[in-house]
Design a protein around this motif. Structure first.
Motif, PDB file in Angstrom:
ATOM      1  N   LEU A  84      -8.124  74.858  53.857  1.00  0.00           N
ATOM      2  CA  LEU A  84      -7.258  74.013  53.041  1.00  0.00           C
ATOM      3  C   LEU A  84      -5.953  73.734  53.772  1.00  0.00           C
ATOM      4  CD1 LEU A  84      -7.653  75.556  49.479  1.00  0.00           C
ATOM      5  CD2 LEU A  84      -8.233  73.233  50.145  1.00  0.00           C
ATOM      6  N   VAL A  85      -5.529  72.480  53.725  1.00  0.00           N
ATOM      7  CA  VAL A  85      -4.246  72.071  54.306  1.00  0.00           C
ATOM      8  C   VAL A  85      -3.522  71.233  53.254  1.00  0.00           C
ATOM      9  CG1 VAL A  85      -3.069  70.788  56.115  1.00  0.00           C
ATOM     10  CG2 VAL A  85      -5.114  72.104  56.661  1.00  0.00           C
ATOM     11  N   LEU A  86      -2.306  71.620  52.945  1.00  0.00           N
ATOM     12  CA  LEU A  86      -1.506  70.908  51.950  1.00  0.00           C
ATOM     13  C   LEU A  86      -0.282  70.301  52.620  1.00  0.00           C
ATOM     14  CD1 LEU A  86      -0.819  70.171  48.997  1.00  0.00           C
ATOM     15  CD2 LEU A  86       0.413  72.356  48.864  1.00  0.00           C
ATOM     16  N   TYR A  87      -0.154  68.993  52.492  1.00  0.00           N
ATOM     17  CA  TYR A  87       1.039  68.292  52.962  1.00  0.00           C
ATOM     18  C   TYR A  87       1.940  68.044  51.756  1.00  0.00           C
ATOM     19  CZ  TYR A  87      -1.231  67.417  57.431  1.00  0.00           C
ATOM     20  OH  TYR A  87      -1.836  67.564  58.651  1.00  0.00           O
ATOM     21  N   PHE A  88       3.179  68.506  51.850  1.00  0.00           N
ATOM     22  CA  PHE A  88       4.105  68.388  50.729  1.00  0.00           C
ATOM     23  C   PHE A  88       5.523  68.287  51.276  1.00  0.00           C
ATOM     24  CE2 PHE A  88       4.382  72.748  51.880  1.00  0.00           C
ATOM     25  CZ  PHE A  88       5.621  73.207  51.459  1.00  0.00           C
ATOM     26  N   ALA A 103       3.852  71.516  41.540  1.00  0.00           N
ATOM     27  CA  ALA A 103       2.721  71.766  40.648  1.00  0.00           C
ATOM     28  C   ALA A 103       1.457  72.086  41.436  1.00  0.00           C
ATOM     29  CB  ALA A 103       2.498  70.552  39.749  1.00  0.00           C
ATOM     30  N   VAL A 104       1.203  71.338  42.520  1.00  0.00           N
ATOM     31  CA  VAL A 104       0.003  71.584  43.321  1.00  0.00           C
ATOM     32  C   VAL A 104       0.104  72.932  44.024  1.00  0.00           C
ATOM     33  CG1 VAL A 104      -1.334  70.765  45.298  1.00  0.00           C
ATOM     34  CG2 VAL A 104      -0.507  69.141  43.599  1.00  0.00           C
ATOM     35  N   PRO A 142       2.058  65.043  46.949  1.00  0.00           N
ATOM     36  CA  PRO A 142       1.390  65.866  47.966  1.00  0.00           C
ATOM     37  C   PRO A 142      -0.007  65.345  48.280  1.00  0.00           C
ATOM     38  CG  PRO A 142       1.160  66.890  45.834  1.00  0.00           C
ATOM     39  CD  PRO A 142       1.980  65.651  45.605  1.00  0.00           C
ATOM     40  N   ARG A 143      -0.597  65.882  49.361  1.00  0.00           N
ATOM     41  CA  ARG A 143      -1.969  65.561  49.749  1.00  0.00           C
ATOM     42  C   ARG A 143      -2.666  66.849  50.155  1.00  0.00           C
ATOM     43  NH1 ARG A 143      -4.214  60.418  48.707  1.00  0.00           N
ATOM     44  NH2 ARG A 143      -2.425  58.996  48.491  1.00  0.00           N
ATOM     45  N   LEU A 144      -3.825  67.074  49.565  1.00  0.00           N
ATOM     46  CA  LEU A 144      -4.590  68.289  49.845  1.00  0.00           C
ATOM     47  C   LEU A 144      -5.869  67.926  50.584  1.00  0.00           C
ATOM     48  CD1 LEU A 144      -4.867  71.373  49.447  1.00  0.00           C
ATOM     49  CD2 LEU A 144      -6.113  70.882  47.322  1.00  0.00           C
ATOM     50  N   PHE A 145      -6.121  68.631  51.708  1.00  0.00           N
ATOM     51  CA  PHE A 145      -7.318  68.409  52.523  1.00  0.00           C
ATOM     52  C   PHE A 145      -8.181  69.662  52.483  1.00  0.00           C
ATOM     53  CE2 PHE A 145      -4.464  65.233  54.086  1.00  0.00           C
ATOM     54  CZ  PHE A 145      -5.273  64.187  54.506  1.00  0.00           C
ATOM     55  N   LEU A 146      -9.465  69.441  52.371  1.00  0.00           N
ATOM     56  CA  LEU A 146     -10.440  70.528  52.423  1.00  0.00           C
ATOM     57  C   LEU A 146     -11.521  70.153  53.420  1.00  0.00           C
ATOM     58  CD1 LEU A 146     -11.758  73.160  51.447  1.00  0.00           C
ATOM     59  CD2 LEU A 146     -12.836  71.843  49.608  1.00  0.00           C
ATOM     60  N   ALA A 153      -4.245  63.373  45.516  1.00  0.00           N
ATOM     61  CA  ALA A 153      -2.836  63.691  45.278  1.00  0.00           C
ATOM     62  C   ALA A 153      -2.712  64.626  44.082  1.00  0.00           C
ATOM     63  CB  ALA A 153      -2.058  62.394  45.068  1.00  0.00           C
ATOM     64  N   ALA A 154      -1.528  64.659  43.471  1.00  0.00           N
ATOM     65  CA  ALA A 154      -1.261  65.637  42.415  1.00  0.00           C
ATOM     66  C   ALA A 154      -2.158  65.434  41.202  1.00  0.00           C
ATOM     67  CB  ALA A 154       0.215  65.547  42.002  1.00  0.00           C
ATOM     68  N   GLU A 155      -2.354  64.193  40.776  1.00  0.00           N
ATOM     69  CA  GLU A 155      -3.169  63.940  39.578  1.00  0.00           C
ATOM     70  C   GLU A 155      -4.624  64.316  39.809  1.00  0.00           C
ATOM     71  OE1 GLU A 155      -3.887  62.923  35.663  1.00  0.00           O
ATOM     72  OE2 GLU A 155      -2.004  63.232  36.752  1.00  0.00           O
ATOM     73  N   GLU A 156      -5.161  63.994  40.978  1.00  0.00           N
ATOM     74  CA  GLU A 156      -6.559  64.354  41.271  1.00  0.00           C
ATOM     75  C   GLU A 156      -6.745  65.866  41.348  1.00  0.00           C
ATOM     76  OE1 GLU A 156      -5.861  60.216  42.657  1.00  0.00           O
ATOM     77  OE2 GLU A 156      -4.828  62.131  42.905  1.00  0.00           O
ATOM     78  N   ILE A 157      -5.776  66.557  41.945  1.00  0.00           N
ATOM     79  CA  ILE A 157      -5.869  68.022  42.037  1.00  0.00           C
ATOM     80  C   ILE A 157      -5.775  68.655  40.645  1.00  0.00           C
ATOM     81  CG2 ILE A 157      -4.843  70.082  43.048  1.00  0.00           C
ATOM     82  CD1 ILE A 157      -6.243  68.154  45.012  1.00  0.00           C
TER      83      ILE A 157
END
Length: 233
Positions: A84-88, A103-104, A142-146, A153-157
């Protein structure tokens, strides 16, 4: 009587003239020097030599591109395929963006999973990585990569977390120990001062007798915390 067109013409060899091809010219010393310098802007006087040099340059360019494509990629996108990589961002300039990032991060910390957190406000190189990954110049945070794939982004997570799909997706990723959030080296910032330049981003060069830019840290004189940054990610 012999017709005029039957009469033999005197041979050019008999007069001692030499037979030369109209299209042949030998290379000069300037042509050889241009080849040694490998200067593409240097004009060559020999047409045949120009054609040979053009083909050699095309073959050299093809070989260089083949070696570059065969070499292992140094793109940071390859490192995201392992976790997991989180860009924030930790800046509070835009309140909505800051709240979404917080929040993420809270969701991921609640799942007790190892995350490579990349704060764009701490290192501008993370922005370039995210632009390449998403293919846009102004990505939202933010953007989360798996495993190299963007989960959103935040809403999808948030929706993935509420439905339980996020926990199923990250199943198998290394869990954090109980004290992972209390890093003594960086206090959870994920960055520490560069030991090579003491955070100044400048190093004195004895050879040049002047200060040079430090290549070990970013523009802020910081490096990733060795205690909480996992190289496997």
């Amino acid at each position: 009587m012999w017709l005029p067109w039957v009469k033999a013409t005197p041979s050019s060899t008999a007069t001692g003239a030499t037979c030369r091809s109209a299209t042949f010219s030998s290379p000069t010393l300037k042509d050889i020097q241009a080849l040694l310098r490998d200067d593409p802007h240097q004009p060559l006087s020999c047409p045949a030599l120009r054609r040979v040099l053009h083909r050699a340059r095309l073959a050299s360019s093809a070989l260089r591109s083949a070696f570059v494509s065969a070499a292992p990629s140094s793109d940071p996108l390859d490192r995201r395929r392992h976790g997991l990589v989180l860009y924030f961002t930790s800046l509070r300039i835009v309140r909505r963006t800051f709240e979404d990032c917080r929040a993420v991060r809270s969701i991921l910390r609640g799942l007790r999973v190892a995350v490579d957190e990349r704060d764009l406000s701490m290192d501008s190189r993370f922005l370039a990585e995210l632009q390449v990954a998403l293919g846009c110049r102004q990505p939202t945070l933010p953007r989360l990569f798996l495993a190299g794939r963007c989960l959103g982004a935040a809403e999808e997570i948030r929706l993935l977390h509420e439905s339980g799909e996020l926990k199923a997706l990250i199943d198998g990723i290394t869990s954090l120990p109980p004290s992972a959030s209390d890093c003594e080296a960086c206090s959870g910032v994920r960055f520490v001062l560069c030991a090579a330049c003491s955070g100044s981003h400048k190093r004195y060069s004895e050879k040049a007798r002047s200060f040079r830019t430090c290549g070990e840290c970013n523009e802020n004189g910081l490096v990733r915390c060795p205690d909480c940054f996992a190289p496997a990610l």
